[in-house]
Design a protein around this motif. Structure first.
Motif, PDB file in Angstrom:
ATOM      1  N   MET A   1      67.900  73.098  19.065  1.00 30.30           N
ATOM      2  CA  MET A   1      68.756  74.130  19.451  1.00 30.30           C
ATOM      3  C   MET A   1      67.957  75.143  18.675  1.00 30.30           C
ATOM      4  SD  MET A   1      72.247  73.849  17.714  1.00 30.30           S
ATOM      5  CE  MET A   1      71.833  73.389  15.559  1.00 30.30           C
ATOM      6  N   VAL A   2      66.553  74.840  17.894  1.00 33.14           N
ATOM      7  CA  VAL A   2      65.557  76.423  17.399  1.00 33.14           C
ATOM      8  C   VAL A   2      64.965  76.789  18.708  1.00 33.14           C
ATOM      9  CG1 VAL A   2      63.193  75.945  16.336  1.00 33.14           C
ATOM     10  CG2 VAL A   2      65.223  75.206  14.383  1.00 33.14           C
ATOM     11  N   ILE A   3      64.004  74.736  19.324  1.00 28.99           N
ATOM     12  CA  ILE A   3      63.969  75.665  21.022  1.00 28.99           C
ATOM     13  C   ILE A   3      64.269  76.809  21.392  1.00 28.99           C
ATOM     14  CG2 ILE A   3      63.376  75.136  22.849  1.00 28.99           C
ATOM     15  CD1 ILE A   3      62.018  72.425  21.376  1.00 28.99           C
ATOM     16  N   GLU A   4      66.051  76.290  21.440  1.00 29.32           N
ATOM     17  CA  GLU A   4      66.564  77.393  22.402  1.00 29.32           C
ATOM     18  C   GLU A   4      67.000  79.294  21.853  1.00 29.32           C
ATOM     19  OE1 GLU A   4      70.591  75.440  22.238  1.00 29.32           O
ATOM     20  OE2 GLU A   4      69.731  74.153  23.177  1.00 29.32           O
ATOM     21  N   LEU A   5      66.520  79.106  20.536  1.00 33.30           N
ATOM     22  CA  LEU A   5      67.005  79.836  19.940  1.00 33.30           C
ATOM     23  C   LEU A   5      65.753  80.856  19.685  1.00 33.30           C
ATOM     24  CD1 LEU A   5      69.171  79.714  16.586  1.00 33.30           C
ATOM     25  CD2 LEU A   5      69.891  80.456  18.943  1.00 33.30           C
ATOM     26  N   ILE A   6      64.587  79.880  20.058  1.00 31.58           N
ATOM     27  CA  ILE A   6      63.260  80.871  19.822  1.00 31.58           C
ATOM     28  C   ILE A   6      62.889  81.382  21.191  1.00 31.58           C
ATOM     29  CG2 ILE A   6      60.753  80.366  20.428  1.00 31.58           C
ATOM     30  CD1 ILE A   6      60.604  78.108  17.679  1.00 31.58           C
ATOM     31  N   GLN A   7      63.135  80.647  22.240  1.00 33.62           N
ATOM     32  CA  GLN A   7      63.710  80.706  23.279  1.00 33.62           C
ATOM     33  C   GLN A   7      64.077  82.389  23.733  1.00 33.62           C
ATOM     34  OE1 GLN A   7      64.223  77.707  25.785  1.00 33.62           O
ATOM     35  NE2 GLN A   7      61.980  76.577  25.771  1.00 33.62           N
ATOM     36  N   ALA A   8      65.387  82.582  23.129  1.00 31.11           N
ATOM     37  CA  ALA A   8      66.164  83.431  23.657  1.00 31.11           C
ATOM     38  C   ALA A   8      65.503  84.546  22.069  1.00 31.11           C
ATOM     39  CB  ALA A   8      67.797  82.884  23.411  1.00 31.11           C
ATOM     40  N   GLY A   9      64.635  84.294  22.138  1.00 29.74           N
ATOM     41  CA  GLY A   9      64.784  85.469  21.104  1.00 29.74           C
ATOM     42  C   GLY A   9      65.125  85.822  19.615  1.00 29.74           C
ATOM     43  N   TYR A  10      66.040  84.689  19.328  1.00 29.17           N
ATOM     44  CA  TYR A  10      66.707  84.829  17.787  1.00 29.17           C
ATOM     45  C   TYR A  10      66.067  84.016  16.965  1.00 29.17           C
ATOM     46  CZ  TYR A  10      70.300  85.627  20.415  1.00 29.17           C
ATOM     47  OH  TYR A  10      71.966  86.666  21.744  1.00 29.17           O
ATOM     48  N   LEU A  11      64.788  83.201  16.934  1.00 28.12           N
ATOM     49  CA  LEU A  11      63.284  82.629  16.198  1.00 28.12           C
ATOM     50  C   LEU A  11      62.113  83.736  15.796  1.00 28.12           C
ATOM     51  CD1 LEU A  11      65.559  79.709  15.661  1.00 28.12           C
ATOM     52  CD2 LEU A  11      65.324  81.618  13.928  1.00 28.12           C
ATOM     53  N   VAL A  12      61.403  82.823  15.524  1.00 30.29           N
ATOM     54  CA  VAL A  12      60.187  82.793  16.022  1.00 30.29           C
ATOM     55  C   VAL A  12      59.713  81.635  14.601  1.00 30.29           C
ATOM     56  CG1 VAL A  12      59.403  85.169  16.037  1.00 30.29           C
ATOM     57  CG2 VAL A  12      59.124  84.388  13.978  1.00 30.29           C
ATOM     58  N   SER A  13      58.565  80.923  15.388  1.00 30.30           N
ATOM     59  CA  SER A  13      58.668  79.993  15.073  1.00 30.30           C
ATOM     60  C   SER A  13      56.715  80.376  13.792  1.00 30.30           C
ATOM     61  CB  SER A  13      57.616  78.264  15.630  1.00 30.30           C
ATOM     62  OG  SER A  13      56.612  79.256  16.617  1.00 30.30           O
ATOM     63  N   ALA A  14      56.861  80.103  12.622  1.00 27.50           N
ATOM     64  CA  ALA A  14      55.779  80.405  11.317  1.00 27.50           C
ATOM     65  C   ALA A  14      54.821  79.039  10.817  1.00 27.50           C
ATOM     66  CB  ALA A  14      56.451  80.758  10.705  1.00 27.50           C
ATOM     67  N   PRO A  15      53.728  78.497  10.963  1.00 26.12           N
ATOM     68  CA  PRO A  15      53.411  77.616  11.006  1.00 26.12           C
ATOM     69  C   PRO A  15      54.181  77.075   8.977  1.00 26.12           C
ATOM     70  CG  PRO A  15      51.506  79.471  10.167  1.00 26.12           C
ATOM     71  CD  PRO A  15      52.963  79.994  11.550  1.00 26.12           C
ATOM     72  N   ALA A  16      54.032  76.018   9.184  1.00 23.20           N
ATOM     73  CA  ALA A  16      54.583  75.174   7.867  1.00 23.20           C
ATOM     74  C   ALA A  16      53.046  75.711   6.761  1.00 23.20           C
ATOM     75  CB  ALA A  16      54.497  73.972   7.778  1.00 23.20           C
ATOM     76  N   VAL A  17      53.855  76.083   6.212  1.00 22.17           N
ATOM     77  CA  VAL A  17      52.538  76.384   4.870  1.00 22.17           C
ATOM     78  C   VAL A  17      51.752  74.749   4.221  1.00 22.17           C
ATOM     79  CG1 VAL A  17      52.490  77.403   2.362  1.00 22.17           C
ATOM     80  CG2 VAL A  17      54.215  78.529   3.721  1.00 22.17           C
ATOM     81  N   ALA A  18      50.292  75.665   4.374  1.00 24.88           N
ATOM     82  CA  ALA A  18      49.461  74.085   4.017  1.00 24.88           C
ATOM     83  C   ALA A  18      48.919  74.492   2.358  1.00 24.88           C
ATOM     84  CB  ALA A  18      47.994  74.473   4.665  1.00 24.88           C
ATOM     85  N   THR A  19      49.167  72.630   2.011  1.00 28.05           N
ATOM     86  CA  THR A  19      48.949  72.687   0.450  1.00 28.05           C
ATOM     87  C   THR A  19      46.901  72.527   1.112  1.00 28.05           C
ATOM     88  OG1 THR A  19      48.750  70.174   1.773  1.00 28.05           O
ATOM     89  CG2 THR A  19      51.147  71.307   0.218  1.00 28.05           C
ATOM     90  N   PRO A  20      46.562  72.540  -0.084  1.00 22.87           N
ATOM     91  CA  PRO A  20      45.090  72.483  -0.387  1.00 22.87           C
ATOM     92  C   PRO A  20      44.711  71.421   0.209  1.00 22.87           C
ATOM     93  CG  PRO A  20      46.219  73.511  -2.725  1.00 22.87           C
ATOM     94  CD  PRO A  20      47.637  73.193  -2.141  1.00 22.87           C
ATOM     95  N   ALA A  21      44.904  70.374  -0.158  1.00 28.62           N
ATOM     96  CA  ALA A  21      44.648  68.841   0.344  1.00 28.62           C
ATOM     97  C   ALA A  21      44.774  68.782   1.581  1.00 28.62           C
ATOM     98  CB  ALA A  21      45.223  67.567  -0.560  1.00 28.62           C
ATOM     99  N   SER A  22      45.542  69.954   2.899  1.00 28.14           N
ATOM    100  CA  SER A  22      46.208  69.469   4.017  1.00 28.14           C
ATOM    101  C   SER A  22      44.649  70.384   4.375  1.00 28.14           C
ATOM    102  CB  SER A  22      47.715  69.789   4.420  1.00 28.14           C
ATOM    103  OG  SER A  22      47.584  70.663   4.539  1.00 28.14           O
ATOM    104  N   SER A  23      44.335  70.097   6.431  1.00 25.06           N
ATOM    105  CA  SER A  23      43.837  70.733   7.114  1.00 25.06           C
ATOM    106  C   SER A  23      44.612  71.860   7.855  1.00 25.06           C
ATOM    107  CB  SER A  23      43.483  69.885   8.109  1.00 25.06           C
ATOM    108  OG  SER A  23      44.077  69.386   8.782  1.00 25.06           O
ATOM    109  N   PRO A  24      43.868  72.604   8.119  1.00 20.70           N
ATOM    110  CA  PRO A  24      44.950  74.082   9.107  1.00 20.70           C
ATOM    111  C   PRO A  24      45.887  73.605  10.007  1.00 20.70           C
ATOM    112  CG  PRO A  24      43.187  74.999   8.488  1.00 20.70           C
ATOM    113  CD  PRO A  24      42.501  73.222   7.654  1.00 20.70           C
ATOM    114  N   THR A  25      44.953  72.491  10.587  1.00 18.70           N
ATOM    115  CA  THR A  25      46.108  71.908  11.996  1.00 18.70           C
ATOM    116  C   THR A  25      46.485  70.747  11.498  1.00 18.70           C
ATOM    117  OG1 THR A  25      43.927  70.298  12.072  1.00 18.70           O
ATOM    118  CG2 THR A  25      43.414  72.416  13.533  1.00 18.70           C
ATOM    119  N   ALA A  26      47.208  70.634  10.301  1.00 18.83           N
ATOM    120  CA  ALA A  26      48.139  69.104   9.716  1.00 18.83           C
ATOM    121  C   ALA A  26      50.015  69.750  11.096  1.00 18.83           C
ATOM    122  CB  ALA A  26      48.093  69.192   8.726  1.00 18.83           C
TER     123      ALA A  26
END
Length: 183
Positions: A51-76
């Motif tokens: 449903m998230v994918i459908e709503l993103i494609q329909a323009g109702y949602l945008v995907s924001a990257p998850a907030v990275a913790t200091p121990a994780s890398s930006p690509t996680a």
């Protein structure tokens, strides 16, 4: 990924004019940019990723990257977002239908109306106990709704009610209501 609403989604939620079913509306409400896909899946069910994918494609949602913790890398966050998406699309989803859910939904709709007739229908539907009386009350309320609201809104309520009614009861609603509410 932490999906969040767009302006289109906010407008759709406020105006009740979007072609969204109840589960999509519920998911839109929950997508506040703070919850990630696993949390949404726990709240909505296994179909949340699809449903998230459908709503993103329909323009109702945008995907924001998850907030990275200091121990994780930006690509996680990228692999985490890819895994639920692929599993959610592959699994077919069976929706639960219930006469109780249909009754509660229509009671909520009637409660929102500012009309004495809606209040009387609300109290009548609230007092019935047998399944047959509930079905009769739902029919009565749906037939009265176009006079209390706009025909378009009444039709959307009817469609959403048919989504939650058990199929045995929904079949009885479709023919009688098709002529009662103009599309």
């Amino acid at each position: 990924m932490q999906p969040r609403k767009t302006d289109l989604a906010r407008t759709a939620l406020q105006a009740h004019r979007a072609p969204l079913d109840m589960r999509q509306r519920r998911l839109l409400i929950l997508c506040d940019g703070q919850r990630d896909l696993p949390q949404l899946t726990a709240l909505v069910g296994a179909e949340a990723s699809a449903m998230v994918i459908e709503l993103i494609q329909a323009g109702y949602l945008v995907s924001a990257p998850a907030v990275a913790t200091p121990a994780s890398s930006p690509t996680a966050p990228a692999p985490v977002a890819a895994a639920p998406v692929s599993t959610g699309v592959a699994a077919p989803v069976e929706r639960r239908r219930s006469l109780v859910a249909a009754r509660i939904y229509l009671l909520g709709i009637l409660e929102l109306q500012r009309h004495p007739r809606a209040a009387a229908l609300f109290h009548a539907l609230q007092q019935v106990r047998s399944d047959a009386d509930v079905i009769t009350g739902l029919h009565t309320a749906l037939e009265a709704l176009p006079a209390l609201t706009s025909p378009g809104y009444a039709e959307r309520v009817r469609q959403r009610l048919l989504e939650v009614l058990p199929e045995a009861h929904a079949a009885g609603f479709a023919p009688s209501m098709a002529g009662a509410v103009p599309v």
